[in-house]
Design a protein around this motif. Structure first.
Motif, PDB file in Angstrom:
ATOM      1  N   THR A  76      70.056  10.417  59.018  1.00 51.23           N
ATOM      2  CA  THR A  76      70.070   9.042  59.506  1.00 51.23           C
ATOM      3  C   THR A  76      71.130   8.220  58.769  1.00 51.23           C
ATOM      4  O   THR A  76      71.818   7.388  59.367  1.00 51.23           O
TER       5      THR A  76
ATOM      6  N   LYS B 271      74.462   6.307  60.141  1.00 51.14           N
ATOM      7  CA  LYS B 271      74.820   4.918  59.809  1.00 51.14           C
ATOM      8  C   LYS B 271      76.246   4.851  59.280  1.00 51.14           C
ATOM      9  O   LYS B 271      77.001   3.919  59.601  1.00 51.14           O
TER      10      LYS B 271
ATOM     11  N   SER C 174      62.904   6.494  74.053  1.00 52.61           N
ATOM     12  CA  SER C 174      62.872   5.380  73.114  1.00 52.61           C
ATOM     13  C   SER C 174      62.660   4.074  73.865  1.00 52.61           C
ATOM     14  O   SER C 174      62.899   3.986  75.086  1.00 52.61           O
TER      15      SER C 174
ATOM     16  N   GLN D 151      72.585   3.673  66.568  1.00 51.73           N
ATOM     17  CA  GLN D 151      72.883   2.736  65.485  1.00 51.73           C
ATOM     18  C   GLN D 151      74.129   1.916  65.800  1.00 51.73           C
ATOM     19  O   GLN D 151      74.188   0.720  65.489  1.00 51.73           O
TER      20      GLN D 151
ATOM     21  N   LEU E 285      70.392  -1.409  60.656  1.00 52.81           N
ATOM     22  CA  LEU E 285      69.133  -0.780  60.264  1.00 52.81           C
ATOM     23  C   LEU E 285      69.002  -0.724  58.754  1.00 52.81           C
ATOM     24  O   LEU E 285      69.974  -0.453  58.044  1.00 52.81           O
TER      25      LEU E 285
ATOM     26  N   MET F 299      64.173   3.918  58.381  1.00 55.70           N
ATOM     27  CA  MET F 299      63.459   4.590  59.466  1.00 55.70           C
ATOM     28  C   MET F 299      62.136   5.098  58.907  1.00 55.70           C
ATOM     29  O   MET F 299      62.092   5.619  57.787  1.00 55.70           O
TER      30      MET F 299
ATOM     31  N   ARG G  37      59.019   7.759  59.946  1.00 60.23           N
ATOM     32  CA  ARG G  37      58.740   8.828  60.904  1.00 60.23           C
ATOM     33  C   ARG G  37      57.383   9.457  60.622  1.00 60.23           C
ATOM     34  O   ARG G  37      56.957   9.569  59.473  1.00 60.23           O
TER      35      ARG G  37
ATOM     36  N   SER H  33      59.422   7.819  65.590  1.00 60.15           N
ATOM     37  CA  SER H  33      60.289   7.092  64.661  1.00 60.15           C
ATOM     38  C   SER H  33      60.300   5.596  64.972  1.00 60.15           C
ATOM     39  O   SER H  33      60.376   5.206  66.141  1.00 60.15           O
ATOM     40  N   LYS H  34      60.267   4.807  63.917  1.00 60.02           N
ATOM     41  CA  LYS H  34      60.452   3.365  64.030  1.00 60.02           C
ATOM     42  C   LYS H  34      61.753   3.007  63.314  1.00 60.02           C
ATOM     43  O   LYS H  34      61.935   3.352  62.137  1.00 60.02           O
ATOM     44  N   SER H  35      62.656   2.334  64.026  1.00 63.73           N
ATOM     45  CA  SER H  35      63.894   1.834  63.427  1.00 63.73           C
ATOM     46  C   SER H  35      63.652   0.392  62.998  1.00 63.73           C
ATOM     47  O   SER H  35      63.355  -0.462  63.839  1.00 63.73           O
TER      48      SER H  35
ATOM     49  N   ASP I 222      65.058  -3.028  61.020  1.00 65.42           N
ATOM     50  CA  ASP I 222      66.334  -3.633  60.639  1.00 65.42           C
ATOM     51  C   ASP I 222      66.233  -4.399  59.328  1.00 65.42           C
ATOM     52  O   ASP I 222      65.184  -4.429  58.676  1.00 65.42           O
TER      53      ASP I 222
ATOM     54  N   GLU J 253      63.513  -0.547  67.416  1.00 62.44           N
ATOM     55  CA  GLU J 253      63.468   0.573  68.356  1.00 62.44           C
ATOM     56  C   GLU J 253      62.343   1.505  67.947  1.00 62.44           C
ATOM     57  O   GLU J 253      62.113   1.751  66.758  1.00 62.44           O
TER      58      GLU J 253
END
Length: 283
Positions: free
Chosen positions: A91, A95, A170, A196, A206, A209, A211, A239-241, A243, A250
């Protein structure tokens, strides 16, 4: 790796399955080797033929053997598939790509990072659909039920084999991304730099994350599309994104066959300070 045998007093067919499984794991029974016949197993274990057949069925359901009408059960050989590697570093690598030139972003996406397959060797599809938050999604995003969302379903199949390499769905609250119309158009996919970079275009960075992973038995249709053996579970990675404003921007669920997926997690631990060590030594 040694297989764990069934504990306690168990039916004879599980004892037989345990013994055959151990022979397969140890290499005593090798890929392609035929299993003892039902008659041989029944004689060796002093049991009914039906009991021996039930033992073979256990191994078939586990995906350890091949069998079919008119074919003697045999140890299943290794099937060549693209392994999927899910590490906690990929991840950050995604990024890092966000701020790189478009040409570089286009050459390195999720499929390259997880399966090591070039996107040129895949058939990618994406479908965007308007949706609204049900009670579960409303809680995840901390928005009212009925809030407008975009549902995005992604699939990649291998050009040569036709088998599925990745699948995910998603959800993103519409108000977060509607300022960039391109983010509402699935014809823009595959997007160089992935989700991203998409979020970056509307000013979202972000921070982290989160998970979770659960195992679920796949449907027959999923087994066919992934080329999965009977008995193999599907891993659902949720998964939760989140920020830099601490918002869930997301939520996604990706699915991976357990027989080719390795998940690597690294947990960094705080080091003891000299003061802590000194205090502990004095106790």
């Amino acid at each position: 790796m040694q297989e764990e045998r069934t504990a306690g007093t168990v039916p004879v067919h599980h004892q037989i399955a345990d013994d055959l499984r151990a022979q397969i794991t140890s290499g005593q029974l090798k890929p392609g080797d035929k299993l003892p016949t039902v008659a041989e197993l029944a004689h060796h274990w002093n049991c009914a033929p039906l009991t021996a057949r039930k033992a073979i069925e256990v191994l078939r359901e586990e995906g350890r053997i091949t069998s079919g009408r008119g074919k003697a059960p045999a140890v299943r050989g290794a099937t060549r598939r693209h392994p999927i590697m899910l590490a906690d570093s990929w991840t950050q690598r995604q990024k890092d790509l966000v701020l790189r030139p478009r040409s570089e972003r286009a050459e390195m996406g999720a499929i390259e990072l997880t399966a090591g397959v070039s996107i040129d060797d895949t058939n990618p599809t994406a479908k965007y659909t308007p949706a609204s938050a049900d009670s579960e999604l409303a809680e995840i995003f901390d928005v009212p039920v009925g809030t407008k969302l975009i549902e995005r379903v992604y699939e990649m199949t291998h050009k040569k084999t036709g088998l599925r390499l990745s699948w995910s769905v998603s959800y993103i609250p519409l108000h977060l991304i509607e300022s960039n119309p391109a983010l509402l158009d699935d014809s823009e996919e595959p997007w160089p730099g992935g989700h991203q970079h998409q979020l970056f275009t509307v000013g979202i960075e972000l921070d982290r994350m989160t998970r979770s992973v659960i195992a679920v038995q796949p449907t027959p249709g999923e087994r066919q599309k992934w080329g999965m053996e009977t008995g193999t579970p599907m891993l659902h990675v949720r998964s939760k994104s989140i920020d830099t404003q601490d918002r869930v921007v997301e939520y996604s669920e990706a699915r991976y066959p357990a027989d080719r997926t390795e998940i690597t997690l690294t947990e960094h631990l705080k080091r003891w300070t000299p003061e802590q060590l000194a205090n502990a030594a004095g106790d």
